[in-house]
Design a protein around this motif. Structure first.
Motif, mmCIF file in Angstrom:
data_model
loop_
_atom_site.group_PDB
_atom_site.id
_atom_site.type_symbol
_atom_site.label_atom_id
_atom_site.label_comp_id
_atom_site.label_asym_id
_atom_site.label_seq_id
_atom_site.Cartn_x
_atom_site.Cartn_y
_atom_site.Cartn_z
ATOM 1 N N GLU A 1 67.408 9.869 47.885
ATOM 2 C CA GLU A 1 68.263 8.995 47.506
ATOM 3 C C GLU A 1 68.532 8.094 48.332
ATOM 4 O O GLU A 1 68.369 7.867 49.775
ATOM 5 C CB GLU A 1 69.564 9.665 47.208
ATOM 6 N N PRO A 2 69.076 6.872 47.901
ATOM 7 C CA PRO A 2 69.367 5.706 48.908
ATOM 8 C C PRO A 2 70.507 5.975 50.077
ATOM 9 O O PRO A 2 70.191 5.383 51.339
ATOM 10 C CB PRO A 2 69.945 4.610 48.141
ATOM 11 N N ASN A 3 71.141 6.794 50.007
ATOM 12 C CA ASN A 3 72.182 7.358 50.880
ATOM 13 C C ASN A 3 71.695 8.361 51.961
ATOM 14 O O ASN A 3 72.208 8.768 52.689
ATOM 15 C CB ASN A 3 73.375 7.734 50.159
ATOM 16 N N GLY A 4 70.276 8.675 51.903
ATOM 17 C CA GLY A 4 69.657 9.516 52.574
ATOM 18 C C GLY A 4 69.619 11.073 52.388
ATOM 19 O O GLY A 4 69.211 11.883 52.908
ATOM 20 N N ARG A 5 70.355 11.171 51.209
ATOM 21 C CA ARG A 5 70.604 12.595 50.793
ATOM 22 C C ARG A 5 69.466 12.811 49.707
ATOM 23 O O ARG A 5 69.021 12.331 49.010
ATOM 24 C CB ARG A 5 71.864 12.621 49.980
ATOM 25 N N ARG A 6 68.903 14.187 50.027
ATOM 26 C CA ARG A 6 67.703 14.423 49.028
ATOM 27 C C ARG A 6 68.264 15.765 48.226
ATOM 28 O O ARG A 6 69.078 16.162 48.288
ATOM 29 C CB ARG A 6 66.549 15.124 50.024
ATOM 30 N N TRP A 7 67.461 15.635 47.083
ATOM 31 C CA TRP A 7 68.019 16.771 45.944
ATOM 32 C C TRP A 7 67.850 18.006 46.507
ATOM 33 O O TRP A 7 68.725 18.833 45.935
ATOM 34 C CB TRP A 7 66.911 16.452 44.580
ATOM 35 N N VAL A 8 66.794 18.621 47.259
ATOM 36 C CA VAL A 8 66.832 19.766 47.640
ATOM 37 C C VAL A 8 67.943 20.151 48.555
ATOM 38 O O VAL A 8 67.917 21.403 48.881
ATOM 39 C CB VAL A 8 65.483 20.007 48.039
ATOM 40 N N ASP A 9 68.625 19.170 49.087
ATOM 41 C CA ASP A 9 69.645 19.508 50.112
ATOM 42 C C ASP A 9 70.985 19.831 49.360
ATOM 43 O O ASP A 9 72.098 20.247 49.959
ATOM 44 C CB ASP A 9 69.792 18.414 50.885
ATOM 45 N N ASP A 10 70.872 19.839 48.101
ATOM 46 C CA ASP A 10 72.227 20.113 47.245
ATOM 47 C C ASP A 10 72.427 21.646 47.222
ATOM 48 O O ASP A 10 71.610 22.358 47.042
ATOM 49 C CB ASP A 10 72.071 19.803 45.769
ATOM 50 N N PRO A 11 73.696 22.076 47.283
ATOM 51 C CA PRO A 11 73.918 23.574 47.394
ATOM 52 C C PRO A 11 73.953 24.244 45.839
ATOM 53 O O PRO A 11 73.850 25.483 45.929
ATOM 54 C CB PRO A 11 75.457 23.658 48.004
ATOM 55 N N GLU A 12 73.913 23.570 44.743
ATOM 56 C CA GLU A 12 73.860 23.845 43.527
ATOM 57 C C GLU A 12 72.597 23.392 42.826
ATOM 58 O O GLU A 12 72.194 22.389 43.129
ATOM 59 C CB GLU A 12 75.010 23.652 42.697
ATOM 60 N N LEU A 13 71.935 24.189 41.882
ATOM 61 C CA LEU A 13 70.806 23.853 41.247
ATOM 62 C C LEU A 13 71.572 22.962 39.672
ATOM 63 O O LEU A 13 72.451 23.449 39.143
ATOM 64 C CB LEU A 13 70.142 24.997 40.760
ATOM 65 N N PRO A 14 70.799 21.723 39.654
ATOM 66 C CA PRO A 14 71.348 21.195 38.359
ATOM 67 C C PRO A 14 70.420 21.674 37.189
ATOM 68 O O PRO A 14 70.429 20.958 36.047
ATOM 69 C CB PRO A 14 71.003 19.703 38.742
ATOM 70 N N VAL A 15 70.050 22.681 37.187
ATOM 71 C CA VAL A 15 69.118 23.268 36.004
ATOM 72 C C VAL A 15 69.902 24.494 35.452
ATOM 73 O O VAL A 15 70.507 25.155 36.332
ATOM 74 C CB VAL A 15 67.711 23.493 36.182
ATOM 75 N N GLU A 16 69.667 24.819 34.280
ATOM 76 C CA GLU A 16 70.180 26.071 33.538
ATOM 77 C C GLU A 16 69.235 27.132 33.665
ATOM 78 O O GLU A 16 67.963 26.570 33.219
ATOM 79 C CB GLU A 16 70.764 25.808 32.310
ATOM 80 N N LEU A 17 69.121 28.053 34.302
ATOM 81 C CA LEU A 17 67.905 28.923 34.328
ATOM 82 C C LEU A 17 67.893 29.939 33.214
ATOM 83 O O LEU A 17 66.825 30.469 33.249
ATOM 84 C CB LEU A 17 68.326 30.120 35.865
ATOM 85 N N GLY A 18 68.888 30.230 32.569
ATOM 86 C CA GLY A 18 68.875 30.879 31.176
ATOM 87 C C GLY A 18 68.204 32.369 31.618
ATOM 88 O O GLY A 18 67.318 32.689 31.132
ATOM 89 N N MET A 19 69.101 33.127 32.160
ATOM 90 C CA MET A 19 68.784 34.507 32.605
ATOM 91 C C MET A 19 68.847 35.438 31.374
ATOM 92 O O MET A 19 69.513 35.093 30.409
ATOM 93 C CB MET A 19 69.814 35.061 33.573
ATOM 94 N N PRO A 20 67.913 36.454 31.375
ATOM 95 C CA PRO A 20 67.797 37.504 30.091
ATOM 96 C C PRO A 20 69.269 38.085 30.027
ATOM 97 O O PRO A 20 70.056 38.355 31.071
ATOM 98 C CB PRO A 20 66.871 38.494 30.395
ATOM 99 N N ARG A 21 69.514 38.618 28.764
ATOM 100 C CA ARG A 21 70.602 39.281 28.480
ATOM 101 C C ARG A 21 71.187 40.405 29.533
ATOM 102 O O ARG A 21 72.299 40.620 29.911
ATOM 103 C CB ARG A 21 70.890 39.889 27.181
ATOM 104 N N GLU A 22 69.999 41.236 30.008
ATOM 105 C CA GLU A 22 70.467 42.405 30.798
ATOM 106 C C GLU A 22 70.671 41.896 32.105
ATOM 107 O O GLU A 22 71.069 42.718 32.915
ATOM 108 C CB GLU A 22 69.208 43.358 30.612
ATOM 109 N N LEU A 23 70.462 40.599 32.585
ATOM 110 C CA LEU A 23 70.841 40.212 33.731
ATOM 111 C C LEU A 23 71.990 39.196 33.734
ATOM 112 O O LEU A 23 72.461 38.454 34.727
ATOM 113 C CB LEU A 23 69.665 39.537 34.580
ATOM 114 N N THR A 24 72.735 39.387 32.708
ATOM 115 C CA THR A 24 73.907 38.373 32.371
ATOM 116 C C THR A 24 75.210 39.192 32.469
ATOM 117 O O THR A 24 75.304 40.287 31.726
ATOM 118 C CB THR A 24 73.757 37.592 31.062
#
Length: 198
Positions: A111-134
């Motif tokens: 990003e313009p401020n030098g911050r990269r997406w991979v440096d974020d502590p949280e994932l901006p995607v929903e992983l959708g785990m199976p019911r037995e892992l929820t």
């Protein structure tokens, strides 16, 4: 449980009481579990001293699994759960990081401020785990430091962070604007969604 009760009587050497117990309680299951009942009756002739202990282990495991299911917990070890969850999420994570690398390479060094997406502590995607892992989630609001509940549910802010509804009402200004207490992003309180933690 009936099998366990039958094996306990057999193991104690009281075959007459075991047969009487089978007549009284196992006839209900004779059509659906005929092979298992025949095996139990055979145990009267060929008494296996380890049969009771082996079945007791199975019954304990069954009760443990059912109790964990009722309380929304895992009956497996945390390491096994983490490995299964990682395996279930791996495809989406690989795709996400491929998109991130492509974006970083096209935009220079992030990003313009030098911050990269991979440096974020949280994932901006929903992983959708199976019911037995929820599992049952316990969310502590970062503002009030209290557990969320059905009367004070967690609310998903536009920036992706979650706070309790009472805290949301407390930090929202009269014009509907608010600042996220975690990332300090300015946003409007309209159209925020209630986040159900299953």
């Amino acid at each position: 449980l009936h099998r366990l009760a039958f094996l306990q009587r057999t193991h104690a050497g009281d075959t007459a009481q075991a047969v009487e117990y089978a007549r009284k309680h196992l006839t209900w299951f004779s059509e659906a579990h005929a092979e298992e009942i025949l095996a139990l009756m055979g145990s009267l002739v060929f008494i296996d001293p380890n049969a009771l202990a082996a079945h007791l282990v199975r019954v304990r495991a069954l009760f443990c699994r059912e109790a964990c299911l009722v309380h929304g917990l895992s009956h497996e070890s945390p390491v096994a759960v983490a490995l299964r969850a990682g395996d279930a999420a791996m495809d989406k994570l690989i795709k996400y990081f491929a998109v991130v690398r492509r974006h970083d390479s096209m935009s220079g060094r992030g990003e313009p401020n030098g911050r990269r997406w991979v440096d974020d502590p949280e994932l901006p995607v929903e992983l959708g785990m199976p019911r037995e892992l929820t599992f049952h989630s316990v969310l502590i609001c970062p503002v009030s430091r209290e557990r969320t509940s059905s009367s004070n549910p967690p609310m998903l802010l536009h920036c992706g962070h979650v706070i309790s509804r009472d805290s949301l009402h407390r930090i929202t200004k009269p014009n509907g604007r608010l600042r996220c207490p975690t990332c300090l992003a300015e946003q409007h309180s309209g159209h925020l969604s209630c986040r159900v933690c299953a």
